[in-house]
Structures are given as C-alpha cells and as structure tokens.
Design a protein around this motif. Structure first.
Motif, short mmCIF file in Angstrom:
data_model
loop_
_atom_site.label_atom_id
_atom_site.label_comp_id
_atom_site.label_asym_id
_atom_site.label_seq_id
_atom_site.Cartn_x
_atom_site.Cartn_y
_atom_site.Cartn_z
N GLU A 41 0.75 -1.02 -0.08
CA GLU A 41 -0.14 0.08 -0.08
C GLU A 41 1.00 1.23 -0.05
N ASP A 42 1.88 1.31 0.90
CA ASP A 42 2.96 2.56 0.90
C ASP A 42 3.43 2.70 -0.45
N LEU A 43 3.68 1.41 -1.03
CA LEU A 43 4.32 1.63 -2.60
C LEU A 43 3.21 2.15 -3.82
N GLY A 44 2.03 2.09 -3.35
CA GLY A 44 1.14 2.65 -4.40
C GLY A 44 0.05 1.58 -4.83
N SER A 45 0.24 0.47 -4.45
CA SER A 45 -0.62 -0.71 -4.94
C SER A 45 -2.22 -0.31 -3.89
N ARG A 46 -2.94 -0.78 -4.64
CA ARG A 46 -4.25 -0.96 -4.01
C ARG A 46 -4.37 -2.18 -3.01
N THR A 47 -4.98 -2.10 -2.11
CA THR A 47 -5.09 -3.32 -1.09
C THR A 47 -6.32 -3.56 -0.68
N LEU A 48 -6.30 -5.08 -0.20
CA LEU A 48 -7.81 -5.51 0.39
C LEU A 48 -7.11 -6.72 1.25
N ASP A 49 -7.74 -6.67 2.41
CA ASP A 49 -7.46 -7.72 3.40
C ASP A 49 -8.84 -8.53 3.57
N LEU A 50 -8.75 -9.81 2.92
CA LEU A 50 -9.82 -10.72 2.89
C LEU A 50 -10.04 -11.34 4.20
N THR A 51 -9.09 -11.25 5.19
CA THR A 51 -9.53 -11.90 6.29
C THR A 51 -10.88 -11.14 7.21
N THR A 52 -11.16 -10.06 6.61
CA THR A 52 -12.29 -9.30 7.36
C THR A 52 -13.52 -10.24 6.47
N TYR A 53 -13.31 -11.34 5.65
CA TYR A 53 -14.73 -11.65 5.06
C TYR A 53 -14.57 -13.19 5.34
N HIS A 54 -13.81 -13.61 6.31
CA HIS A 54 -13.55 -15.24 6.83
C HIS A 54 -14.27 -15.23 8.44
N ASP A 55 -14.88 -16.29 8.43
CA ASP A 55 -15.33 -16.60 9.91
C ASP A 55 -14.95 -18.21 10.15
N ALA A 56 -13.99 -18.46 11.09
CA ALA A 56 -13.56 -19.72 11.39
C ALA A 56 -13.34 -20.77 10.04
N GLY A 57 -12.77 -20.06 8.78
CA GLY A 57 -12.21 -20.86 7.82
C GLY A 57 -13.47 -20.62 6.73
#
Length: 189
Positions: A41-57
């Motif tokens: 992200e600091d280098l200018g890439s768009r980022t996404l954290d998929l862990t926010t869409y996980h629940d116990a696997g």
C-alpha cells in the motif's frame, strides 16, 4: 464486419486496455501478511484484506464485490502501479475469482516459524486495547492454532517469502518493490 486473422484490426476505434496484476498473500495467522500488505500500500498498490470476510475458515458474503472493486480501482488510476495486493485468501475459490479478474496473479505464501507467530499474536494481544482484559496467553495461542487449522490447506502458491524477526522493513520494502516491478506495467523507483 468479421475480423479475419489477415486483416489488420481497426485501431482507431479500439479502446486501450491496461493490464492488471494481483499479489495474493496466503499463510497462517501472524506470519507477516498484514505487514507486507501495508508495504505494498505504501508503494502505491491498491490493497484488500480478505481476512475481514472469513469466519472460522468459512467465507462470508461480500468478498467477491470487494475483490471486484479492488480490480476496478487498479484499472482506473494510471498514476499508480497496476498492482493490487490482496491479503488472506484461504480458499481456492477466492484465488480463482482473483484469477478471473486480473491478467497476472502471483500467489505468495508468507512464512514465519510457529513460535515466532505465536509470540506475535500474544504481543498483539498485549498491545490491543480493544481486547478484553483477562484473556490468557494460552487461550491466545490456542485460538491462533485453531484458526490455522480451520484455514488449512492454504491455496497453492507460486513463491514463498519468509518474514523473520531479524528482517527489517527496508529489506521487505525492497522485496515488495522488486515484485511490483516484475509484474507491473508501470514500474516504481
């Protein structure tokens, strides 16, 4: 009019397309995925954290829309690297959806030793004020190991990056720059 292989396409009416690339970070909890995502992200890439869409696997709703939005953002801004960094894919279906959208996909397995990961989790717990007081270290370790077991096996990866305690941010940043420059249409300095 039908296109024929011997006929030159009409270049005046064709829309230029920008190639897109995604770096997908996979691996167990506390191995360094978030650190790498923040560097991208600091280098200018768009980022996404998929862990926010996980629940116990298990996958929760909304993750496909989030990946599609990351792809759209990658295409729309020509002033930044055409690379998205997506953290935390735990199922092949997530990777397949990413591959359907992006032209180039590099899957990186982020690695760190188990003791190091458990120590990071405990340290995170100690510094996170939002965590309820009284949570015990053994419970934290158990939760990390249970999360890892629920997520296994991780999607097939192309390369591995080991994040160790003695590796500095400067070295990780240099590695992320080299990755972006290897897969991006527009290089960064």
């Amino acid at each position: 009019m039908l296109d024929h292989p011997t006929v030159e396409p009409d270049r005046e009416n064709s829309q230029p397309t920008q190639s897109t690339a995604a770096v997908v970070l996979v691996g167990p909890p506390a191995c360094g995925k978030s650190t790498l995502r923040l560097i991208f992200e600091d280098l200018g890439s768009r980022t996404l954290d998929l862990t926010t869409y996980h629940d116990a696997g298990a996958l929760c709703t909304g993750w496909t829309d989030a990946v599609t939005a990351a792809h759209t953002d990658t295409v729309s801004d020509s002033g930044r690297p055409n690379v998205a960094c997506i953290e935390g894919a735990i199922q092949e279906s997530e990777v397949e959806h990413i591959k359907d959208l992006f032209d180039t996909v590099l899957i990186i397995r982020v690695r760190a030793g188990r003791d190091q990961r458990l120590a990071r989790s405990v340290k995170r717990l100690e510094t996170d004020e939002s965590v309820l007081k009284g949570t015990d270290v053994a419970d934290t370790r158990r939760a990390v190991l249970e999360q890892e077991a629920a997520e296994l096996p991780y999607p097939t990866h192309d390369v591995s990056v080991r994040c160790t305690e003695d590796m500095g941010i400067a070295e990780l940043t240099d590695r992320c720059k080299r990755i972006i420059n290897a897969i991006a249409c527009n290089r960064i300095k």
